[in-house]
Design an enzyme around this catalytic site. Structure first.
Site, PDB file in Angstrom:
ATOM      1  N   LYS A 126       0.965  -1.139  -0.006  1.00  0.00           N
ATOM      2  CA  LYS A 126       0.066  -0.033  -0.054  1.00  0.00           C
ATOM      3  C   LYS A 126       0.956   1.290  -0.068  1.00  0.00           C
ATOM      4  O   LYS A 126       1.782   1.279   0.673  1.00  0.00           O
ATOM      5  CB  LYS A 126      -0.829  -0.146   1.295  1.00  0.00           C
ATOM      6  N   SER A 209      -9.154   1.868   3.423  1.00  0.00           N
ATOM      7  CA  SER A 209      -8.454   2.568   2.210  1.00  0.00           C
ATOM      8  C   SER A 209      -7.462   1.638   1.587  1.00  0.00           C
ATOM      9  O   SER A 209      -6.799   2.225   0.799  1.00  0.00           O
ATOM     10  CB  SER A 209      -7.849   3.471   3.222  1.00  0.00           C
ATOM     11  N   THR A 230      -6.786   1.031  10.445  1.00  0.00           N
ATOM     12  CA  THR A 230      -7.071   1.809  11.756  1.00  0.00           C
ATOM     13  C   THR A 230      -8.341   1.306  12.199  1.00  0.00           C
ATOM     14  O   THR A 230      -8.742   1.144  13.406  1.00  0.00           O
ATOM     15  CB  THR A 230      -6.820   3.302  11.246  1.00  0.00           C
ATOM     16  N   GLY A 232     -11.003  -0.790   9.788  1.00  0.00           N
ATOM     17  CA  GLY A 232     -11.660  -1.480   8.733  1.00  0.00           C
ATOM     18  C   GLY A 232     -10.962  -1.252   7.434  1.00  0.00           C
ATOM     19  O   GLY A 232     -11.389  -1.911   6.478  1.00  0.00           O
ATOM     20  N   SER A 233      -9.915  -0.916   7.245  1.00  0.00           N
ATOM     21  CA  SER A 233      -9.052  -0.998   6.123  1.00  0.00           C
ATOM     22  C   SER A 233      -8.354  -2.080   5.497  1.00  0.00           C
ATOM     23  O   SER A 233      -7.991  -2.049   4.512  1.00  0.00           O
ATOM     24  CB  SER A 233      -8.139   0.341   6.144  1.00  0.00           C
TER      25      SER A 233
END
Ligand code: NAG
Ligand code: NAG
Ligand code: NAG
Ligand code: NAG
Ligand code: NAG
Ligand code: NAG
Ligand code: NAG
Length: 564
Positions: A126, A209, A230, A232-233
């Protein structure tokens, strides 16, 4: 690292959705409780493993036997990335050194020097995980384009040490979705990177994200990818992209030189196509790091063997709790809940006891008190400044959140004010950071609700081995206390699903064929146990194989090997 997900949809779209009467309830995903052989291979009759589903063991054995090389793998994955680039924008940049690193991996393998199972295997990161090489680390923002870090992030360094080839960086929701208000942002959009889309429905909301990481792993644009969570990402984009995601305990993986939101909640973890593949990556990136002192809470002298934890009988004798009050009750997610309900029989058939309808009082207390959302802004103002402070080249001399805000509002390509900076305004107006005395009552109350009145309390009081929920409802309590989640594919939305757009109105969040998952939640550092249960469940269901992307690349290893 936070996702704009279904939780937001419940609260923000409740009214709109109530008007949208015809949400589908049919075509339930039937998952028969039939044990299959350990599916550690995607190879059927083909000579080369199909890259959409190739497992680490497929790739490692092909490299070992000389069927293909690491250079072939890099070439195949680059071709696949470019095939879908225009539509999906999953990968922000390619590592200019990937081919030479792969060639070195091939040479050392030829000399009999193999660093481990990931030797010569391409992985994507990422684009908030820094590398000290020819790639940038932008978090999707021009504010960080051209910035330099003093060395690799610890997780990138660990991947290199394990022999992996860092192939490139994936697009993400800019600043890990910590910039804009709900109606002005979309999962997977960044100024530097464009709009990532999912591969299971045209203009699919890829969730976020870690959007690009999700899309890339899902389509076999690399062996696997790293995401960050943080709240759900990893969990969100893993479920929406038909993947296994492991959100590790905060502290199991180092966050050193990862663009932060919150030291209390951020964590780095794998997004892969199988539980075992994710376990291999987790094993490579975990462990103590003097540069991230949260890792000093690791309770093991030597780490558990996460790969060995993949045991077909791991559900036998386990107790799993189902907290019905945490599960999103909205009509438009009914197929997710229906498939989850049916999956409980699989747990029972595999020898687990399902303790249904437990109530986590802390959930209701937490979501009804808005003050308790102030942990992230209080950490962010401090932690983002600390990140800028570590740069060796800081092209726009940004030192603080106010600096970042004025850069963003003044730099045309940052698309302000169409994409607002409301999250930052809120953080700055709050006037509380994680050094303020007012911070601690907020944090300790939230921690008590999510822990003692939530996950930790329930696991202990009811002697549970895990809590299971549909993945759409998994992330928030574990986020507050820094506890782990493993999400596994469970099913897909039925053909006649009514399409629901995201808050900005530019992506399809609910639509036919979009995958969803089931999550396993546990106590801090219980990854070994969660991985075991998730693996047993995955092997009994193999739900990933029942969903096909509408778009996928066609390059395979065979054509690359033949034309070299
Ligand atoms: C979708 O089809 C199922 C039957 O397969 C039916 O029960 C359901 O009402 C339909 N939903 C919509 C939104 O049309
Ligand atoms: C992906 O497509 C964009 C145009 O949409 C192009 O500018 C870019 O060069 C492509 N990416 C790569 C890695 O070639
Ligand atoms: C952890 O590291 C941070 C930043 O380096 C430092 O401010 C803090 O005091 C350290 N905490 C502990 C418990 O060592
Ligand atoms: C799932 O099961 C619960 C508990 O039995 C039930 O209340 C709920 O209606 C079910 N939901 C669906 C969509 O089947
Ligand atoms: C919300 O939590 C804060 C922090 O503990 C507390 O001061 C406040 O009274 C709570 N508000 C409500 C409505 O319970
Ligand atoms: C666990 O037990 C304690 C002590 O009885 C209680 O205060 C707490 O609410 C329980 N937590 C849950 C989630 O059941
Ligand atoms: C390889 C790839 O898809 N990267 C793209 C991500 O999105 C931006 C903006 O559209 C492109 O410029 C990248 O090439």
């Amino acid at each position: 690292m936070t996702k704009i997900g279904l939780m937001m949809l419940i609260y923000k779209l409740a009214f709109a959705v109530a008007l949208c009467a015809a949400t589908d309830v049919g075509q339930r995903v039937i998952l028969p409780p039939v044990a299959r052989a350990d599916s550690t291979t995607a190879i059927r009759d083909e000579r080369f493993p199909p890259l959409l589903d190739a497992t680490l063991e497929d790739l490692a054995s092909g490299l070992e036997s000389g069927l293909f090389t690491s250079v072939d793998l890099v070439n195949a994955y680059i071709a696949r990335i470019l095939e879908v680039n225009d539509t999906l924008k999953a990968v922000t940049e390619l590592n200019p050194d990937a081919l030479s690193i792969a060639a070195e991996a091939d040479d050392s393998r030829a000399r009999g020097e193999v660093a481990g199972p990931l030797h010569g295997i391409p992985i994507l990161l990422k684009n908030n995980i820094a590398t000290d090489d020819g790639m940038s680390n932008t978090a999707g923002s021009y504010a960080l384009l051209g910035a330099k870090v003093p060395r690799d992030s610890t997780v990138a360094a660990k991947l290199r040490k394990a022999g992996a080839v860092i192939l490139g960086k994936t697009n993400l929701s800019q600043w890990a979705n910590y910039r804009s208000s709900y109606s002005s942002s979309s999962n997977g959009w960044s100024a530097y990177g464009g709009q990532t889309e999912g591969a299971y429905y045209p203009q699919q909301d890829p969730s976020g994200s870690s959007s690009g990481s999700g899309v890339a792993s899902s389509l076999g644009l690399a062996f696997a990818s790293l995401g960050t969570e943080t709240d759900g990402s990893i969990t969100g984009p893993s479920e929406s992209n038909n993947l296994v995601g492991i959100k590790p305990t905060v502290g199991l993986t180092s966050r050193y030189l990862v663009v932060p939101i919150s030291e209390r909640q951020d964590t780095v973890g794998p997004m892969a196509r199988t539980v075992k593949d994710a376990a291999y990556v987790l094993a490579a990136i975990s462990g103590p790091d003097p540069r991230d002192n949260y890792t000093s809470s690791i309770p093991f002298y030597s780490l558990p063997d996460y790969v060995k934890a993949c045991d077909l009988s791991a559900l036998q004798g386990k107790r799993v709790g189902v907290p019905r009050n945490m599960i999103n009750p909205a009509e438009y997610v009914e197929p997710m809940v229906a498939a989850f309900n049916e999956s409980l029989d699989i747990f029972r058939a595999a020898g687990a006891e399902v303790v249904d309808d437990i109530r986590l009082e802390g959930w209701d207390l937490l979501v009804s008190n808005a003050t308790l959302n102030n942990i992230l802004p209080a950490d962010f103002v401090i932690n983002i400044a600390q990140y800028f402070d570590q740069l060796t080249v800081n092209p726009h001399n940004i030192a603080s959140l106010p600096d970042l805000q004025s850069f963003t509002q003044g730099f045309e390509l940052e698309a302000w004010p169409d994409r607002d900076t409301a999250t930052w305004e809120r953080a700055l107006e709050l006037g509380v950071d994680n050094t303020s005395p007012e911070f601690w009552p907020i944090y300790s109350t939230a921690y008590y609700y999510a822990g003692e009145l939530g996950i930790t309390g329930a696991l202990r009081n009811m002697s549970l081995d895990a809590i299971i929920v549909p993945s759409m409802s998994a992330s928030h309590l574990p986020a507050i206390i820094g506890a782990p989640i493993v999400t596994v594919p469970l099913g897909k939305m039925p053909e006649n699903t009514t399409v629901i757009r995201n808050g900005r109105g530019d992506l399809n969040t609910i639509a036919p064929n979009i995958p969803f998952g089931i999550s396993f939640l546990g106590e801090h550092y219980s990854e070994e146990r969660l991985i075991g249960m998730a693996y047993a469940f995955e092997q009994l269901t193999m739900a990933r194989k029942k969903v096909a992307p509408y778009i996928q690349p066609t390059t395979e290893l065979g054509s690359v090997v033949e034309t070299r």
